[in-house]
Design a protein around this motif. Structure first.
Motif, short mmCIF file in Angstrom:
data_model
loop_
_atom_site.label_atom_id
_atom_site.label_comp_id
_atom_site.label_asym_id
_atom_site.label_seq_id
_atom_site.Cartn_x
_atom_site.Cartn_y
_atom_site.Cartn_z
N GLU A 231 -1.93 -64.36 38.94
CA GLU A 231 -2.48 -63.15 38.36
C GLU A 231 -1.45 -62.02 38.32
O GLU A 231 -1.37 -61.27 37.34
CB GLU A 231 -3.71 -62.70 39.17
N LEU A 232 -0.66 -61.88 39.36
CA LEU A 232 0.35 -60.82 39.38
C LEU A 232 1.43 -61.10 38.33
O LEU A 232 1.95 -60.17 37.72
CB LEU A 232 0.97 -60.71 40.78
N ASN A 233 1.76 -62.36 38.13
CA ASN A 233 2.73 -62.67 37.08
C ASN A 233 2.17 -62.35 35.71
O ASN A 233 2.86 -61.78 34.86
CB ASN A 233 3.11 -64.15 37.16
N ARG A 234 0.91 -62.68 35.50
CA ARG A 234 0.28 -62.37 34.21
C ARG A 234 0.26 -60.87 33.98
O ARG A 234 0.55 -60.39 32.87
CB ARG A 234 -1.12 -62.95 34.17
N ALA A 235 -0.06 -60.12 35.01
CA ALA A 235 -0.13 -58.67 34.87
C ALA A 235 1.25 -58.06 34.62
O ALA A 235 1.37 -57.05 33.91
CB ALA A 235 -0.74 -58.05 36.13
N SER A 236 2.30 -58.68 35.17
CA SER A 236 3.65 -58.12 35.01
C SER A 236 4.11 -58.16 33.56
O SER A 236 4.97 -57.38 33.16
CB SER A 236 4.64 -58.88 35.89
N LEU A 313 -4.92 -59.73 46.17
CA LEU A 313 -5.41 -59.19 44.91
C LEU A 313 -6.40 -58.05 45.13
O LEU A 313 -6.58 -57.21 44.24
CB LEU A 313 -6.05 -60.29 44.08
N THR A 314 -7.05 -58.03 46.27
CA THR A 314 -7.93 -56.90 46.57
C THR A 314 -7.12 -55.61 46.67
O THR A 314 -7.50 -54.57 46.13
CB THR A 314 -8.70 -57.15 47.88
N ARG A 315 -6.00 -55.69 47.38
CA ARG A 315 -5.13 -54.51 47.48
C ARG A 315 -4.65 -54.08 46.08
O ARG A 315 -4.70 -52.90 45.74
CB ARG A 315 -3.93 -54.83 48.37
N ALA A 316 -4.18 -55.05 45.29
CA ALA A 316 -3.66 -54.71 43.97
C ALA A 316 -4.75 -54.13 43.08
O ALA A 316 -4.54 -53.14 42.36
CB ALA A 316 -3.04 -55.95 43.33
N ALA A 317 -5.92 -54.74 43.09
CA ALA A 317 -7.01 -54.27 42.24
C ALA A 317 -7.51 -52.90 42.69
O ALA A 317 -7.84 -52.04 41.86
CB ALA A 317 -8.16 -55.27 42.24
N ALA A 318 -7.59 -52.68 44.01
CA ALA A 318 -8.04 -51.38 44.52
C ALA A 318 -7.13 -50.26 44.05
O ALA A 318 -7.59 -49.12 43.86
CB ALA A 318 -8.10 -51.42 46.05
N PHE A 319 -5.87 -50.56 43.84
CA PHE A 319 -4.91 -49.53 43.39
C PHE A 319 -4.91 -49.41 41.87
O PHE A 319 -5.09 -48.32 41.32
CB PHE A 319 -3.52 -49.90 43.90
#
Length: 945
Positions: A231-236, A313-319
């Motif tokens: 998911e982080l790669n897709r978002a990047s 992903l909770t940390r990333a989504a919360a931000f």
């Protein structure tokens, strides 16, 4: 997320041990099997279950699957109904009485009491037994925590009653603990995070995987969670964070009260080291109840005074699900908190900045120096320095900070990041001294990326147009040039080293070491270590007494390998203290000189000390240069478990930093180690695409490791002709070695294979060239190896004289395998001259070393020669060993029987949940108790009893 086997099911990356366990569960010869796979969201539970289904189906098994679903309470037996649905129409499978039970249980008004469960359990047991007569059966239940209790109760009851070996039950469940009702005897497999190397390989399997800083940043954020990596790669790719995490996470986030979502924003914006009190101060409250809804939803935990997110992903989504304005406000509030530290305040101010701000850049630069000294985190330091560069108000300040960031990234061991920074630095820099720092880092990066000609050319260009003006800079660049020349093995590179070293010595004589930080931040000095040239031979940031001698010894010993014996006698113990900030670099300098000088024990000790210095785990850059020589030293000394552990650690780090050439070096050393052990080997050792992506012509050190590994691999397979071709390729047509160290140390292996294939005269010519290159005073190790080789191939010499000289020096025990091989060849020579008693004495010593090292091929050869001398069959000594089996512990007996069955140490460890090293230790203690010395004897003993 997968790799593929030809014609087989997709294999999840980084789950090799878990896959082996699942394969054993699917083995119909192992009896009724069951397994519960536990893991948090995104760890790959469902992926493993799909692999099991595909693998079982490919093997001809019938797969029955079902999945729990969250939401409303499922009807009784609904999961079981879905599981059996594919076979409900199988003819004759459900006679009238069974069909009645099923119809009642799966009806809309079904009861789920004990009587209904027992009746349904009888039917399911009969159905599975009937089905398993024709095909193996796999029952796969995903997300068991969301299945109805009645279905699970029936399945667990049936599992206890099953006797058919062809039925396997696999369950998955979310979380770290089994769901209620799971029987205690059901084996559990807990999925943790992927290893760093496996996480990097998974990232590389994604489309357009990032490199450089973004790559390391993503891997750190993902914390080894496979779903987070994807998911982080897709978002990047769209330049934003993952605004939409998996539904199970986002739905819980969106359901939280507004003040809790705001608190999570501040917690996610905070650095991981920051305490809860800082976040609370930024929020402007001391009421901990703000966190309660998030805790109850399982999104966070308050642990040791910090906010711990349950999923990356909770940390990333919360931000990232919050607007940019609120994210900026969170960083400013965190910076303004009264209890905030100066270092973290600078980082938050930088994160909140939207354009150049020299004051923030200076604060961030100062904070980096403090943080680097406190925790040794090179990644955070390099990232902060890069950010400070973008915030700089002038080109001069930006160039200085970019150079410092390059040095930190080089220390981290990430050449792609260094290359990215160097592009911008070259565009704006006008300072010749800073160029020395940047070129040193860039040349090291190019070398690690396998571009030796480009790296060396960059250094020569620097020397011609803006030569270094200080002693440490000059010697650092010279040492780096020597390291690149040793890796390339190119004569034109080696020819430049004496001139560069003479120039560096002249600088040392004429100009005392000075430091000019030229700091621009209101009198605050830039971290000295960040402005020192980063020599990739292990001399990062060296200054002070004894440093010129350290670098001089490093370069001159390497030159001496080519130009005679004078430099080789340079003292290995370098002057000056080994404590202080430069101690890891000083230790690595000692280790490198010791490796070149064949002081193996000192080399290993210096590496050990360097690896235990605080912060050494973050400074992989300097260590990676010496890693192959460290592994090679441990292999030569017979410390094979340590070597294997270092190979695995190094290959993992090489995958993280995309160091293809380093991975190739370690792969070659791993093949070497496996061949020496006698492990099962493929017909072709090097099939990785890496071997076609690197120019071995300018990486001769890597080529030499590959050739030696290929030769030993061929010997292990009994192909002496191919082995000779590999060993012979370590030397040119004139007999000169293609590299300064490894090829000459392989001379006895070349001689042994030459004797076997009738090429003694050719090997003798090579031996003559090696002798000439060693000069009048070769090292002890090379002296012993050359005597061994001469005894085998020098027709004009007295073989026994050379054999004795190869064995007489007790220092040879430092390299036990080399000494054992010399003893074996001497024993063969003695036997053929009808001197069996002397041969047996040598062979007994060989066998002892072979058993201790677990060098199985060598042990077999020694036993065969012992029998040829007329000694009693070694296996006969095991005749009374059966009575001693009772002396073993239960675990030792179990390990012994598995080893006798042909399983390797790793396979035994996987089955008994032990490390391969622990298994080897047990076997090492078992053999003397049974009066045997090998697995072959163990197999014979246990087959007869």
């Amino acid at each position: 997320m997968t790799e593929w086997e030809a014609g087989r099911a997709a294999v999840p990356i980084g789950r090799d041990e878990e896959i082996d366990l699942i394969r054993r569960c699917l083995d119909v010869g192992c009896g009724p099997q069951g397994l519960l796979v536990l893991g948090e969201t995104g760890t790959g539970r469902s992926r493993l279950l799909r692999f099991a289904e595909e693998a079982a189906s490919a093997d001809g098994a019938r797969v029955l699957s079902a999945r729990g679903w969250s939401g409303e309470e499922p009807a009784p037996f609904s999961s079981l109904h879905r599981l059996l649905l594919p076979v409900l129409d199988v003819p004759d499978l459900f006679p009238g009485d069974r069909w009645t039970v099923l119809h009642t249980a799966f009806g809309p008004d079904a009861g789920a009491g004990p009587q209904e469960r027992r009746a349904l359990g009888v039917v399911v047991l009969a159905v599975l037994t009937r089905l398993a007569r024709t095909n193996p059966i796999l029952l796969a239940v995903d997300d068991a925590q969301d299945c109805d209790d009645a279905s699970l109760d029936v399945l667990f009851s049936v599992r206890r009653q099953l006797t058919n070996q062809a039925v396997t039950m696999l369950f998955t469940a979310r979380g770290a603990a089994p769901p209620p009702g799971v029987p205690a005897d059901l084996p559990v497999l807990r999925l943790g995070p992927l290893s760093p190397g496996a996480a990097a390989r998974l990232l590389d399997a994604q489309p357009d995987a990032p490199r450089g800083r973004l790559r390391i940043d993503l891997l750190r954020q993902a914390e080894g969670n496979p779903l987070a990596i994807v998911e982080l790669n897709r978002a990047s790719h769209v330049g934003a964070g993952p605004g939409s995490a998996p539904g199970v996470l986002t739905s819980r986030l969106d359901a939280l009260p507004e003040d809790t979502r705001r608190a999570l924003l501040y917690a996610s914006a905070a650095l991981r080291e920051e305490e809860l009190r800082v976040v609370m101060a930024a929020l402007g409250t001391d009421d901990l109840t703000v966190w309660t809804p998030a805790e109850e939803a399982g999104l966070i935990g308050i642990v040791d005074g910090r906010v711990a997110f349950g999923h990356p992903l909770t940390r990333a989504a919360a931000f990232h699900r919050q607007p940019a304005k609120l994210r900026q406000r969170a960083h400013r509030d965190l910076a303004a908190a009264a209890v905030q530290s100066p270092a973290y305040r600078a980082w938050h101010l930088a994160a909140a900045a939207i354009g150049p701000d020299e004051a923030v850049a200076c604060a961030l630069e100062r904070a980096t120096a403090v943080h680097a000294l406190r925790v040794g985190d090179r990644f955070t330091s390099a990232k902060a320095l890069e950010q400070a560069a973008w915030l700089s108000g002038t080109d001069a300040g930006r160039a200085r900070r970019l150079a410092a960031a390059m040095a930190a990234a080089s220390d981290l061991g990430n050449p792609d990041w260094v290359r990215d920074l160097y592009t911008e630095f070259s565009r704006i820099n006008r300072d010749p001294d800073l160029r020395c720092v940047a070129v040193c880092a860039m040349a090291g990066a190019l070398s690690l990326l396998s571009f030796q000609r480009e790296a060396f050319g960059l250094l020569l260009d620097l020397w011609r147009h803006s030569p270094p003006r200080t002693a440490s800079t000059s010697l650092s660049l010279t040492a780096l040039a020597a390291a690149i020349a040793h890796q390339s093995g190119l004569p034109e590179h080696r020819a430049e080293l004496p001139r560069l070293l003479d120039h560096a010595r002249q600088v040392v004589r004429e100009m005392p070491e000075t430091r000019d930080d030229r700091a621009e931040c209101s009198g605050a000095a830039t971290p000295a270590g960040h402005l020192e040239p980063m020599d990739r031979g292990g001399f990062a940031g060296l200054t002070g007494p004894g440093v010129p001698a350290a670098m001089d010894a490093y370069v001159s010993v390497g030159i001496g390998e080519h130009g005679g014996d004078t430099a080789r006698q340079a003292p290995v113990a370098l002057p000056g203290p080994l404590d202080g900030p430069a101690s890891p670099a000083r230790l690595l300098a000692d280790a490198s000189v010791a490796y070149y000088s064949d002081e193996s024990e000192l080399c290993a000790e210096m590496h050990r000390q360097a690896s235990t210095v605080p912060g050494a785990s973050w400074a992989w850059g300097p260590r990676v240069w010496a890693l192959p020589s460290h592994v090679d030293t441990l292999i030569a000394m017979g410390r094979w478990p340590e070597a294997q552990a270092l190979i695995e650690e190094g290959r993992s780090d090489a995958a993280v930093h995309r160091l293809t050439r380093v991975d190739m070096d370690l792969e070659a050393l791993e093949v070497t180690l496996r061949a020496l052990r006698g492990d099962s080997l493929p017909d072709v050792p090097f099939t990785s695409p890496h071997w076609r992506s690197v120019n071995l012509g300018e990486n001769r050190a890597t080529r030499a490791r590959m050739l030696r590994a290929g030769g030993l691999h061929a010997l292990a397979l009994g192909d002496a002709e191919r082995a000779f071709r590999h060993f012979r390729a370590l030397f040119g047509e004139d007999g000169s070695p293609i590299g300064p160290f490894l090829p000459p140390r392989s001379i006895s292996e070349l001689a042994a294979t030459a004797q076997r294939v009738g090429r003694k005269e050719e090997a003798s010519r090579v031996l003559g060239a090696v002798r000439a290159g060693m000069g009048e005073r070769p090292t002890t190790r090379m002296t012993l190896l050359m005597h061994h080789a001469a005894a085998l191939v020098d027709e004009g010499a007295n073989p026994e004289h050379h054999f004795r000289l190869a064995l007489v020096n007790p220092a040879g025990d430092t390299w036990p395998l080399e000494r054992a091989q010399a003893r074996l060849h001497y024993a063969i020579w003695l036997r053929r001259r009808r001197r069996p008693l002397e041969a047996r004495a040598q062979l007994t010593a060989v066998l002892e070393v072979a058993v201790r090292l677990d060098a199985r091929a060598l042990a077999d050869a020694a036993r065969g020669e012992l029998r040829a001398t007329g000694a009693a069959d070694v296996s006969a000594s095991a005749s009374g060993a059966a009575e001693r089996l009772t002396e073993l512990t239960a675990q030792q007996q179990q390990i012994a029987r598995l080893a006798a069955g042909g399983l390797s140490n790793r396979e035994i460890g996987d089955r008994l949940f032990l490390s391969p090293r622990t298994v080897g230790s047990h076997l090492y203690n078992v053999y003397p108790k049974l009066g045997i010395s090998s697995r072959h004897q163990l197999r014979d003993l246990l087959q007869d009893n």
